[in-house]
Design an enzyme around this catalytic site. Structure first.
Site, PDB file in Angstrom:
ATOM      1  N   PHE A  11      78.188 -44.062 -54.056  1.00 26.18           N
ATOM      2  CA  PHE A  11      78.674 -43.243 -55.179  1.00 26.18           C
ATOM      3  C   PHE A  11      78.803 -42.232 -55.070  1.00 26.18           C
ATOM      4  CE2 PHE A  11      79.248 -42.073 -59.911  1.00 26.18           C
ATOM      5  CZ  PHE A  11      80.081 -41.856 -59.252  1.00 26.18           C
ATOM      6  N   ASP A  31      72.243 -45.944 -45.138  1.00 27.63           N
ATOM      7  CA  ASP A  31      72.108 -46.802 -46.195  1.00 27.63           C
ATOM      8  C   ASP A  31      72.109 -48.461 -45.213  1.00 27.63           C
ATOM      9  OD1 ASP A  31      73.307 -47.809 -48.374  1.00 27.63           O
ATOM     10  OD2 ASP A  31      74.241 -46.025 -48.350  1.00 27.63           O
ATOM     11  N   ASN A  34      76.308 -53.569 -42.801  1.00 26.44           N
ATOM     12  CA  ASN A  34      77.277 -53.885 -44.030  1.00 26.44           C
ATOM     13  C   ASN A  34      77.582 -53.391 -45.441  1.00 26.44           C
ATOM     14  OD1 ASN A  34      77.571 -55.868 -41.846  1.00 26.44           O
ATOM     15  ND2 ASN A  34      76.069 -56.879 -42.579  1.00 26.44           N
ATOM     16  N   TYR A 142      61.726 -47.101 -63.959  1.00 22.34           N
ATOM     17  CA  TYR A 142      63.019 -46.131 -63.407  1.00 22.34           C
ATOM     18  C   TYR A 142      62.540 -45.253 -63.251  1.00 22.34           C
ATOM     19  CZ  TYR A 142      67.991 -44.675 -61.580  1.00 22.34           C
ATOM     20  OH  TYR A 142      68.349 -43.879 -61.023  1.00 22.34           O
ATOM     21  N   ARG A 209      76.150 -40.374 -74.746  1.00 21.32           N
ATOM     22  CA  ARG A 209      75.425 -39.863 -73.653  1.00 21.32           C
ATOM     23  C   ARG A 209      76.278 -38.701 -73.268  1.00 21.32           C
ATOM     24  NH1 ARG A 209      72.100 -42.277 -74.666  1.00 21.32           N
ATOM     25  NH2 ARG A 209      70.964 -44.044 -74.257  1.00 21.32           N
TER      26      ARG A 209
END
Length: 309
Positions: A11, A31, A34, A142, A209
């Site tokens: 993105f 990346d 596929n 994370y 947010r």
């Protein structure tokens, strides 16, 4: 100057690819195999595509050759799933990045620009908006891994002189964000509303947010390349907050129809409010978000409609 974008087919990587090419940089995208390109590239555009595994040293060796600037977007986990397997988070993201830093050192990379997480590294905020000096107490693996990578970037700068810049990005949205993904509330909500599907909100919708348009994030990334100041960590957001209920209202206004919404039990890692103070980025990088939420939402809608054609 050649720039390597790790996660460049994703993105934010797709937005940055176009931004770098428009500025005259040579671009190498790395990346997973596929993954479809976000658009057709002409033969005269200065872009290369490398497919591989971020955790594979040999793949990184090939990708990093002759690149002076590295943008690091890759993450193998999400905030909501990272606590389920912290070992995997560390083995893939942290260890993978340490391999990258070692290769950057031996390949004379000039600068690494890292996409950190303004939504997770601070944990539960003591005050809003959140400055970069706020305590960092992540409540998900994370966020801990993102923060640890920031520390290693600083270490390699101290030991070996590799320049770096950390952008703690809020909640980006815009074109090329996967509308069926597990992350990215604005695009997921808008896509479901467009198709008449149910929108699921965790909690009562009061969670606030900081939603920033991807094009504005790209501008911050571009301004990080020539930056030579002492500051290394920057919050990148819109600078104001919106609740999930307000997002629904904006979507209904844009589509001129009510949408289907269901509220389910809130999640333990969702803090009540996360809005970033972006004054440092404004003053140091000369960056300022230009796109209002409504303008970004309109651009996102136009793109989503092309997927139906």
């Amino acid at each position: 100057m050649k720039c390597l974008i790790l996660g460049g087919a994703g993105f934010l990587g797709s937005h940055l690819t176009d931004g770098l090419l428009a500025e005259g940089y040579s671009v190498r995208v790395f990346d997973r195999p596929n993954i479809a390109k976000h658009r057709h590239f002409e033969k005269d555009e200065k872009i290369e595509w490398f497919e591989g595994d971020f955790t594979n040293r040999n793949d990184l060796v090939e990708a990093i050759k002759d690149c002076e600037i590295i943008f690091h977007f890759i993450s193998t986990t999400l905030p909501k799933s990272s606590n389920d397997n912290p070992v995997y988070d560390v083995e893939t993201n942290l260890i993978g990045t340490l391999r990258l830093l070692e290769l950057a050192r031996t390949n004379k990379v000039k600068k690494i620009i890292y996409a950190s997480s303004g939504g997770t590294v601070y944990g539960v905020p003591n005050e809003v908006p959140i400055k970069e000096s706020h305590t960092t107490e992540p409540i998900c693996s994370y966020g801990i891994t993102k923060l640890t990578i920031e520390k290693y970037l600083k270490l390699y700068h101290y030991l070996y002189g590799i320049d770096f810049c950390v952008l703690r990005i809020a909640n980006p949205f815009g074109e090329w964000q996967r509308p069926t993904a597990a992350q990215g509330a604005v695009t997921v909500f808008l896509n479901n509303a467009l198709k008449g599907k149910m929108i699921t909100i965790w909690g009562d919708g009061s969670v606030v947010r900081d939603f920033v348009y991807a094009g504005d994030v790209t501008e911050a990334l571009l301004k990080s390349i020539p930056y030579e100041g002492e500051e290394k960590v920057f919050n990148i957001g819109a600078g104001y907050g919106m609740s999930l209920k307000e997002i629904i209202s904006e979507i209904e206004t844009l589509l001129e129809k009510p949408v289907k919404v269901e509220f389910v039990e809130s999640r333990s890692f969702d803090v009540k409010s996360n809005v970033l103070d972006i004054e440092k980025a404004k003053n140091e990088l000369g960056w300022n978000p230009k796109t209002t939420f409504r303008e970004g939402l309109k651009k996102n809608l136009s793109w989503l409609k092309t997927l139906e054609d």
